[in-house]
Design an enzyme around this catalytic site. Structure first.
Site, PDB file in Angstrom:
ATOM      1  N   VAL A   1       0.871  33.771  68.716  1.00 24.49           N
ATOM      2  CA  VAL A   1       1.445  32.799  67.793  1.00 24.49           C
ATOM      3  C   VAL A   1       0.925  31.413  68.134  1.00 24.49           C
ATOM      4  O   VAL A   1       0.957  30.992  69.295  1.00 24.49           O
ATOM      5  CB  VAL A   1       2.986  32.829  67.860  1.00 24.49           C
ATOM      6  CG1 VAL A   1       3.575  31.896  66.802  1.00 24.49           C
ATOM      7  CG2 VAL A   1       3.499  34.259  67.645  1.00 24.49           C
TER       8      VAL A   1
ATOM      9  N   LYS B   1       0.714  33.601  63.148  1.00 22.31           N
ATOM     10  CA  LYS B   1       0.639  34.755  64.049  1.00 22.31           C
ATOM     11  C   LYS B   1      -0.649  35.510  63.759  1.00 22.31           C
ATOM     12  O   LYS B   1      -0.917  35.892  62.621  1.00 22.31           O
ATOM     13  CB  LYS B   1       1.853  35.663  63.841  1.00 22.31           C
ATOM     14  CG  LYS B   1       1.872  36.881  64.755  1.00 22.31           C
ATOM     15  CD  LYS B   1       3.187  37.642  64.576  1.00 22.31           C
ATOM     16  CE  LYS B   1       3.255  38.854  65.468  1.00 22.31           C
ATOM     17  NZ  LYS B   1       4.535  39.573  65.324  1.00 22.31           N
TER      18      LYS B   1
ATOM     19  N   GLY C   1       4.050  37.409  70.118  1.00 22.77           N
ATOM     20  CA  GLY C   1       5.050  37.965  69.217  1.00 22.77           C
ATOM     21  C   GLY C   1       4.639  39.338  68.759  1.00 22.77           C
ATOM     22  O   GLY C   1       3.793  39.481  67.896  1.00 22.77           O
ATOM     23  N   GLY C   2       5.230  40.381  69.360  1.00 21.75           N
ATOM     24  CA  GLY C   2       4.918  41.737  68.943  1.00 21.75           C
ATOM     25  C   GLY C   2       3.436  42.017  69.146  1.00 21.75           C
ATOM     26  O   GLY C   2       2.912  41.951  70.241  1.00 21.75           O
ATOM     27  N   MET C   3       2.716  42.305  68.079  1.00 28.66           N
ATOM     28  CA  MET C   3       1.306  42.628  68.175  1.00 28.66           C
ATOM     29  C   MET C   3       0.420  41.405  67.969  1.00 28.66           C
ATOM     30  O   MET C   3      -0.788  41.540  67.858  1.00 28.66           O
ATOM     31  CB  MET C   3       0.954  43.686  67.134  1.00 28.66           C
ATOM     32  CG  MET C   3       1.609  45.018  67.377  1.00 28.66           C
ATOM     33  SD  MET C   3       1.059  46.227  66.189  1.00 28.66           S
ATOM     34  CE  MET C   3      -0.663  46.328  66.635  1.00 28.66           C
ATOM     35  N   GLY C   4       1.005  40.208  67.890  1.00 30.04           N
ATOM     36  CA  GLY C   4       0.203  39.035  67.597  1.00 30.04           C
ATOM     37  C   GLY C   4       0.404  37.912  68.589  1.00 30.04           C
ATOM     38  O   GLY C   4       1.366  37.880  69.354  1.00 30.04           O
TER      39      GLY C   4
ATOM     40  N   ILE D   1       1.589  29.002  71.208  1.00 34.89           N
ATOM     41  CA  ILE D   1       2.975  28.769  71.628  1.00 34.89           C
ATOM     42  C   ILE D   1       3.692  30.042  72.028  1.00 34.89           C
ATOM     43  O   ILE D   1       4.892  30.019  72.287  1.00 34.89           O
ATOM     44  CB  ILE D   1       3.771  28.050  70.509  1.00 34.89           C
ATOM     45  CG1 ILE D   1       3.709  28.849  69.205  1.00 34.89           C
ATOM     46  CG2 ILE D   1       3.262  26.642  70.299  1.00 34.89           C
ATOM     47  CD1 ILE D   1       4.517  28.237  68.078  1.00 34.89           C
TER      48      ILE D   1
ATOM     49  N   ASP E   1      13.827  47.513  66.137  1.00 35.78           N
ATOM     50  CA  ASP E   1      13.589  46.967  67.474  1.00 35.78           C
ATOM     51  C   ASP E   1      14.360  45.662  67.650  1.00 35.78           C
ATOM     52  O   ASP E   1      13.819  44.675  68.150  1.00 35.78           O
ATOM     53  CB  ASP E   1      12.086  46.734  67.693  1.00 35.78           C
ATOM     54  CG  ASP E   1      11.744  46.483  69.162  1.00 35.78           C
ATOM     55  OD1 ASP E   1      12.514  46.964  70.026  1.00 35.78           O
ATOM     56  OD2 ASP E   1      10.740  45.818  69.443  1.00 35.78           O
TER      57      ASP E   1
END
Length: 865
Positions: free
Chosen positions: A38, A53, A33-36, A30, A150
């Site tokens: 999801v 994640k 998200g940042g380093m992942g 879906i 951030d």
């Protein structure tokens, strides 16, 4: 979290819809998200849908090692789980499976705050209400001791219930700003260090001035980011802008926000709150996020009137900006070696104010040898674990581009003879064989390489050949067209340390040792000769500018520029920590440097998994009662002593006026003895800073408390042989205690015996200060004959049961004191560390201080000449 997207095609990702991760069934991807990545997932045990994640595989293959990347994701989960608040995304658990680390979170049916703002026109009240919710989530994080670093609309989720949740804490840090690899005090396997001190982290458009300047982020930095996002949401423009990153940084750091538009009609009181949150000086912002939200709430309740920007209001803001500029803490010392704002010198110093360095890279490993390929492009090499490759980077910042790839090592890059060409060294993987190499148009080829040369000095192009140093570092030779000829020979009082050339290829500069200075060679002269000068005082390596008109060299806490035409030297940067090379643009206005140098990590290795206690430019740790650790914290001015408590908190116990090294606790833990460089030995109370001198010989070293009343230490005789001396703590003259040369190692607190070694560190003895008798430590001597031991790093266990010592293969040995065979207690990873600095036995186990090289690139705008 937005609409489901199609799972990755085969081969793009190792996980897709239908796969399982732990007990969770992945239903659909879906979003990112940042380093992942999801996924919507199903939890069969609790019969609910959740968001999972998962670490992105390309991150594992990127600049971060797999474990470092997994550590960052674990840390995100750890940070988020510490905050239980309706406006912070709820974390249910964190898990691992094979190479994957995953976070299980609440599933939010909705989208980001950005998507919410763009879905339809929102009223001022709607925007203020939703931002107030997000602000309460930030305030909750701050109350838990965390800083987001951030905050932006993409990192806030808005559910179908209209509730905002702050998420993506991937850059989260402690509220003190003390979050990076240099000074991380988080303990445990989930607290793997992630970034390097001074690295610019965050999204540039929302970052605070202090983040752009490479300083530590605090809760006030989150206030700034929050107000940037709120300003943008209300007026559809950002308060700071510029056509380039440099222009954006200038606007933010100069504290010059745009005048808010007249429409939509926002109350003047709300404008005032937002502008205060955008103050250049963190001290001029609100005392806390909660205080900002309270002021915003009060401002919303003021009578609504059409917003305007009258002359008196503009004057007030201009005055406030001027006050903020004058009050901005230039050169403020944050107790860390990261680049900070350069302090403005006194009027008579003759030095113009200089901008603060800005981090260009945050790659991890050791980034060094920067050069300007042209004024817009930097080329450098970066070592990380078992690899070392060349990269290019825009001068104004951006994503590095890899130019070479392993398994060989590629380093010491220099401009080639033609436009866009590079000359560098290639070392064969798994061997000690190195070659000169050149890259042109992206194509690399080996050059004819001398049979014997000093690889550490490096190579530079000369015409269509290369210049190099002979192994005795006394001569520069040139190999071209199959002919190897001598170029210049050094005078007897100088040896070659490093060589470089001006960008136009005319001048060769030779940095020299024995006699510190540099020699200049005109490569266009029919008969090249040396023009040498001597540099007074301590300095590090010397580099050329683009034309050869100036030399640059670094000193302990700055950079000096020498003008060849006038013979004058000026300081162009202060409070910067140059650990590697320097490069400058052709106009001498932009300087790039590397701060790569030796760092250390304190690892608690008594368990199965090493736990990092602290890391950074530290050395010489020693343990005291209650497992408190004192260590040396290196800085741009002088090393200071820092105490680390078992709860992870740290505190400096010496100031920066004197370089303080080689600390040791007394038996009660109330005092620390240390060597003040160039002054002698001192003892300091661990609560107030009140050092008392013990000796006045600058050569005295390796002090240890013999008991509460006496300190034992080494002092050299006229032949530079070490002898053991004793000095009373409360006044009195030192006396020599052993009539034979002995190197002091450690004191056994249980018996009072002292471990010493002969000058060759081969024979190790127990010395009894009560009787004066020596007894060979047979087990240690036998081990020393079998292994190359770092005897000077040996440490005695607190219970007096054994001595810990490491060998050159990074194995830590446990040598029983009262009999028994030595055994390997721990092996330090050869892929991650270069050396063992010190062994520290705690009551709970063993701490190893393991050395590694690390550093990044920084850009510094210089004052005009």
């Amino acid at each position: 979290m937005g609409e489901p997207t199609r799972p990755d095609a085969a081969g793009e990702d190792s996980l897709a819809a239908g796969d399982r991760l732990g007990r969770f069934e992945l239903v659909a991807r879906i979003g990112e998200g940042g380093m992942g990545r999801v996924f919507r997932a199903h939890d069969p045990e609790l019969h609910r849908h959740v968001a999972v994640k998962v670490l992105r595989p390309e991150i594992v293959a990127g600049p971060l090692t797999g474990e470092a990347a997994r550590g960052r994701l674990r840390r995100e989960a750890q940070a988020m789980a510490r905050v239980a608040h309706p406006n912070v995304i709820a974390v249910h658990e964190v898990g691992t499976e094979d190479d994957h680390v995953f976070i299980v979170m609440e599933l939010v049916d909705g989208g980001t705050l950005r998507a919410w703002l763009e879905a339809r026109a929102r009223s001022v009240d709607e925007i203020l209400e939703l931002f107030a919710q997000a602000g309460r989530g930030l305030a909750a994080a701050h109350d838990a001791g965390l800083v987001h670093r951030d905050f932006k609309p993409e990192n806030v989720l808005v559910g179908a219930d209209g509730r905002a949740r702050v998420t993506d804490f991937g850059l989260v840090g402690a509220a003190s700003g003390d979050v990076d690899v240099e000074r991380s005090t988080l303990a445990g396997p989930l607290a793997l260090a992630l970034t390097h001190e001074g690295a610019v982290l965050g999204t540039p458009s929302y970052m605070s001035p202090e983040q752009h300047l490479g300083e530590n982020a605090t809760s006030a930095s989150d206030q700034f980011s929050f107000c940037v996002a709120l300003y943008e949401a209300l007026w559809k423009v950002r308060p700071f802008a510029g056509p380039s990153y440099r222009a954006l940084v200038s606007a933010v750091t100069e504290g010059a926000p745009r005048t808010p538009p007249a429409d939509p009609p926002v109350p003047d009181a709300v404008r005032a709150v937002i502008l205060r949150g955008l103050a250049r000086d963190p001290a001029q912002r609100f005392a806390s996020m909660s205080a900002l939200l309270a002021a915003l709430d009060d401002a919303r309740r003021t009578p609504r009137r059409r917003a305007r920007w009258p002359l008196f209001a503009a004057a007030a803001v201009i005055s406030a900006a001027a006050i903020a500029w004058l009050a901005w803490p230039r050169g403020a010392d944050h107790g860390a070696p990261a680049p900070t704002t350069i302090a403005a010198p006194p009027p008579d110093a003759g030095v113009a104010p200089v901008a603060a360095p800005v981090a260009l890279t945050a790659m991890g490993g050791c980034v060094e040898h920067p050069i300007f390929l042209d004024d817009d492009t930097i080329v450098f090499d970066r070592s990380f674990g078992p690899s070392q490759d060349l990269f290019s980077l825009p001068t104004l910042g951006g994503m590095p581009k890899r130019l070479t790839s392993g398994p060989d090592f590629h380093w010491n890059v220099r401009p080639g003879p033609g436009p866009g060409e590079l000359t560098y060294i290639r070392k064969e993987h798994g061997t000690n064989i190195s070659y000169a190499a050149r890259m042109s148009g992206g194509v690399a080829r080996d050059l004819p390489t001398p049979e014997k040369w000093d690889v550490g000095v490096g190579i530079v192009p000369v015409g269509n050949g290369i210049a190099y140093a002979t192994p005795d570092v006394r001569q520069i030779r040139v190999l071209a067209d199959g002919v190897d000829r001598a170029l210049v020979t050094m005078p007897p009082d100088r040896e070659i340390n490093q060589i470089s050339t001006s960008r136009d290829g005319r001048w060769l500069a030779i940095d020299t040792t024995l006699t510190h200075g540099e020699c200049l060679v005109d490569l266009t002269a029919p008969t090249p000769s040396l023009d040498c000068r001597t540099t007074k005082g301590s300095k590090n390596n010397t580099w050329f500018d683009a034309t050869g008109d100036h030399f640059y060299h670094s000193v302990n806490n700055g950079v000096l520029r020498y003008d060849r035409a006038t013979g004058k030297t000026e300081e162009v940067a202060r409070r910067v920590d140059v650990g590697g090379e320097i490069a400058v643009t052709s106009d001498d206005r932009t300087l790039v440097y590397s701060d790569c140098t030796v760092r250390a990590r304190l690892l608690d290795v008594h368990g199965k998994t090493p736990v990092e206690l602290i890391a950074g430019r530290i050395s010489s740790p020693a343990v005291g009662p209650g497992d408190r650790i004192v260590f040396v914290q290196k800085g741009v001015d002088h090393p200071t002593l820092v105490i680390r408590n078992p709860d992870g908190t740290t505190r400096e116990i010496t100031d920066k006026g004197t370089a303080s090294v080689e600390p040791a606790f007394d038996p009660d833990g109330t005092h620390v003895v240390f060597r003040a460089v160039a002054k002698g030995l001192f003892v300091v109370d661990t609560t107030p800073y009140a050092p008392q001198p013990l000796t006045d010989d600058p050569a005295d070293r390796l002090p240890r408390f013999l008991d509460a009343d006496r300190v034992v230490f080494n002092r050299n005789d006229a032949d530079q042989r070490p002898f053991v001396w004793i000095v009373p703590v409360r006044g009195g003259a030192p006396t020599r205690a052993i009539d034979r040369p002995r190197t002091l190692i450690d004191v056994d607190r249980k018996t009072g015996r002292v471990l010493v070694a002969d000058v060759d560190d081969v024979h190790v003895f127990w010395w009894d200060p009560k009787t004066g008798a020596e007894r060979p430590f047979d087990a240690m001597i036998a081990l020393t004959k079998r292994r190359q031991l770092a005897v000077h790093n040996a440490a005695i266990a607190l219970d007096g049961s054994a001595v810990y010592v490491n060998d050159l293969d990074l194995k830590v040995w446990r040598v029983p004191i009262d009999g028994g065979a030595p055994s390997v207690a721990y092996t330090v990873s050869l892929d991650s560390y270069d050396d063992v600095d010190r062994l520290v036995p705690l009551s709970t186990g063993l701490v190893v201080a393991a050395d590694f090289w690390a550093g990044e690139l920084y850009r510094l705008d210089l004052p005009p000449r």
